[in-house]
Scaffold this motif. Sequence first.
Motif, PDB file in Angstrom:
ATOM      1  N   HIS A 169     -35.839  -0.867  53.200  1.00 27.87           N
ATOM      2  CA  HIS A 169     -36.491   0.776  53.290  1.00 27.87           C
ATOM      3  C   HIS A 169     -35.329   1.898  53.581  1.00 27.87           C
TER       4      HIS A 169
ATOM      5  N   LEU B  81     -36.130   7.427  55.286  1.00 29.78           N
ATOM      6  CA  LEU B  81     -36.231   9.008  55.043  1.00 29.78           C
ATOM      7  C   LEU B  81     -36.697   9.831  55.167  1.00 29.78           C
TER       8      LEU B  81
ATOM      9  N   LEU C 195     -37.452  13.739  55.264  1.00 25.56           N
ATOM     10  CA  LEU C 195     -38.559  14.467  54.284  1.00 25.56           C
ATOM     11  C   LEU C 195     -39.496  15.214  55.470  1.00 25.56           C
TER      12      LEU C 195
ATOM     13  N   ILE D 191     -44.769   7.926  49.128  1.00 25.17           N
ATOM     14  CA  ILE D 191     -44.706   9.129  49.006  1.00 25.17           C
ATOM     15  C   ILE D 191     -45.299  10.510  48.284  1.00 25.17           C
TER      16      ILE D 191
ATOM     17  N   TRP E  52     -49.480   7.204  49.376  1.00 25.86           N
ATOM     18  CA  TRP E  52     -50.267   7.893  51.173  1.00 25.86           C
ATOM     19  C   TRP E  52     -49.360   8.910  51.931  1.00 25.86           C
TER      20      TRP E  52
ATOM     21  N   TYR F 129     -37.053   3.816  65.531  1.00 30.47           N
ATOM     22  CA  TYR F 129     -37.723   3.012  63.968  1.00 30.47           C
ATOM     23  C   TYR F 129     -38.470   1.921  64.418  1.00 30.47           C
ATOM     24  N   ALA F 130     -39.126   2.165  63.340  1.00 26.10           N
ATOM     25  CA  ALA F 130     -39.986   0.751  62.996  1.00 26.10           C
ATOM     26  C   ALA F 130     -40.264   1.001  61.351  1.00 26.10           C
TER      27      ALA F 130
ATOM     28  N   HIS G 278     -43.180   0.192  58.338  1.00 28.63           N
ATOM     29  CA  HIS G 278     -44.170   0.204  58.272  1.00 28.63           C
ATOM     30  C   HIS G 278     -45.321  -0.786  58.390  1.00 28.63           C
TER      31      HIS G 278
ATOM     32  N   ARG H 122     -44.959  -1.232  62.659  1.00 34.02           N
ATOM     33  CA  ARG H 122     -46.078  -0.541  63.318  1.00 34.02           C
ATOM     34  C   ARG H 122     -47.066  -0.526  62.966  1.00 34.02           C
ATOM     35  N   LEU H 123     -47.532  -1.333  61.770  1.00 34.43           N
ATOM     36  CA  LEU H 123     -49.116  -1.300  61.783  1.00 34.43           C
ATOM     37  C   LEU H 123     -49.472  -2.473  62.217  1.00 34.43           C
TER      38      LEU H 123
ATOM     39  N   TYR I 144     -47.264   6.322  69.195  1.00 36.64           N
ATOM     40  CA  TYR I 144     -46.689   6.853  68.441  1.00 36.64           C
ATOM     41  C   TYR I 144     -45.837   8.223  67.993  1.00 36.64           C
TER      42      TYR I 144
ATOM     43  N   ASP J 281     -39.383   9.960  63.182  1.00 33.48           N
ATOM     44  CA  ASP J 281     -40.368  10.802  61.942  1.00 33.48           C
ATOM     45  C   ASP J 281     -41.485  10.999  62.657  1.00 33.48           C
ATOM     46  N   ALA J 282     -42.223  11.099  63.733  1.00 35.30           N
ATOM     47  CA  ALA J 282     -42.875  11.729  64.495  1.00 35.30           C
ATOM     48  C   ALA J 282     -44.036  13.198  64.183  1.00 35.30           C
TER      49      ALA J 282
ATOM     50  N   GLU K 214     -48.656  11.025  61.514  1.00 36.92           N
ATOM     51  CA  GLU K 214     -47.985  10.142  62.648  1.00 36.92           C
ATOM     52  C   GLU K 214     -50.211   9.692  63.057  1.00 36.92           C
TER      53      GLU K 214
ATOM     54  N   SER L 173     -54.206   2.259  61.297  1.00 38.82           N
ATOM     55  CA  SER L 173     -53.923   1.260  62.613  1.00 38.82           C
ATOM     56  C   SER L 173     -55.329   1.386  63.470  1.00 38.82           C
TER      57      SER L 173
END
Length: 504
Positions: free
Chosen positions: A264, A267, A271, A306, A309, A362-363, A365, A368-369, A390, A396-397, A402, A410
């Motif tokens: 992964h 980033l 971003l 990017i 989604w 961090y996890a 996608h 997380r899903l 979350y 990155d949240a 999110e 989810s």
Amino acid sequence: MSDVKPASLRLVLGDQLSRDNPVLRDADPACDWIWMAEVPTEATHVWSHKARIALFLSAMRHFRDELKAAGYTVIYHVLDTHDFPSLRATLDADLEHYAPAQVLCTQPGDWRVRNSLADAVRFRADTHFLCASSEFADWARGRKRLVMEHFYRRMRKAHAVLMDDGKPAGGAWNFDKSNRKSFGREGPGMLPPPPAFQPDRITREVLTAVEEHFGTHPGSLAQFNWPVTRQQALAALDDFITHRLPAFGAWQDALWTGEPFLYHSLLSAALNLKLLNPREVIAAAEAAWQKGHADIAAAEGFIRQILGWREYVRGIYWLTMPDYLERNALNAQDALPDFYWTGETDMQCLHEVISQTLEFGYAHHIQRLMVTGLYALLLGVRPQAVHEWYLAVYVDAVEWVELPNTLGMSQFGDGGLLGTKPYAATGKYIQRMSNYCDGCRFDPAQRTGDNACPFTTLYWDFLDRNRNSLADNHRLGFQYKNLDRISVAEMQAIRKAARRLRNG
Ligand code: FAD
Ligand code: SF4
């Protein structure tokens, strides 16, 4: 400084750390002042991971210094040097003191922040995104379904990304068939290590301050290794394109014990804080494909995340807020299990993903899903409780990205606005995509009995409980046929076991 008044005050929020920020466009360092503030409520309105707080504070302080070096006057409120609890209270005190003729801010990413500033500030449109909220609303108007794939193809054409004479490069819009593999028994083998960003003086000071002020918050700072400046973010992008992009597509859905990062990009935080611009990230991936460094499946798989989604969920957020926050289409009412904050569970997959989340913030996608998100969905946790978790635990949240991912994708809380069916699966999905089940006391093939995998038990219970809401969904026809094959006696045993799981 107190006798001098600025011609304008230009707010830079913690996730607006770009020199391309529209409020800096015409800012004159001689008379326009920049305003930034660290405020406790941004760390406490959800119980934020320490690394998430540290990332924002360190990146803000680095950006402050960059602006000062460029000649700007920056009014910067450091966390422990003022008593104002919120952004608005801090700003109001300065507005009274400096009485600037104008107060400007780029449109905040979160509805909550925008709402809190709306009557004090003139907003400028956020040009970071490739699709303006108004453009997304135009696209959505009159459509029965807001299908991501349709939006994504439109974005590919509009921005001439991976296009070849009006047709998709490589002859297809997506290459999912070549992507999304699992590692199999042999595992991932040697992986490229993530880039290292040694904490400098500013980051070290921030890490100390976070421990001091937010010591009881979840997560650890021991592994803090996130880019906090634009220069570091560019190095992180370069590292990803060079070492991990070529294998990104194939392994983007795979999971493996002890390997949080795999291929992964890492980033998302850079971003979302706007240290990176999505256009340059997309261009770097496209250029890697053009040079033959990465194949089309890898480049397209990454760019879809990017250009597709990320832009799509932001469009959904601004189209539906604030009402979206309250949606609960399946009327799920349970509390989030306590082990989400500790990782202490004998379900190996959840233990692995939650422990990693607490360690790194961090996890990826699919973790997380299809692990933490899936379990909460099957259990029937209130989507708002899942959302708060979350929003708290990932570096990155930020809410605009999110919330639609959590509540919509989810938890199916929006009833299918974002996805056509719930991402519901048994433990066999996790077994196929990972080696988590090898070290687990449960058996993903069993739905009842002492060794039954809780995911598998809860999956059948979930379909059963939500029959009225979901049975007419044509994409779940096969699943409901299978549910109907389960005997009455076994269904009773499943319901009983699910109740036990729900009661902890
Ligand atoms: P990669 O796998 O390398 O993907 C590349 C980039 O694509 C990411 O950096 C990200 O910017 C973008 N991206 C990928 N998937 C998505 C997506 N579904 N939506 C939007 N952008 C995407 N992402 C966040 O940035 N912040 C969040 O708070 C967040 N919460 C999430 C909550 C849930 C329940 C789920 C299922 C997903 C969430 N995501 C979120 C999306 C995604 O999981 C992360 O963007 C990704 O894991 C970040 O790691 P990475 O940078 O290594 O991503
Ligand atoms: Fe998770 Fe079930 Fe596999 Fe255990 S058996 S790791 S609980 S999916």
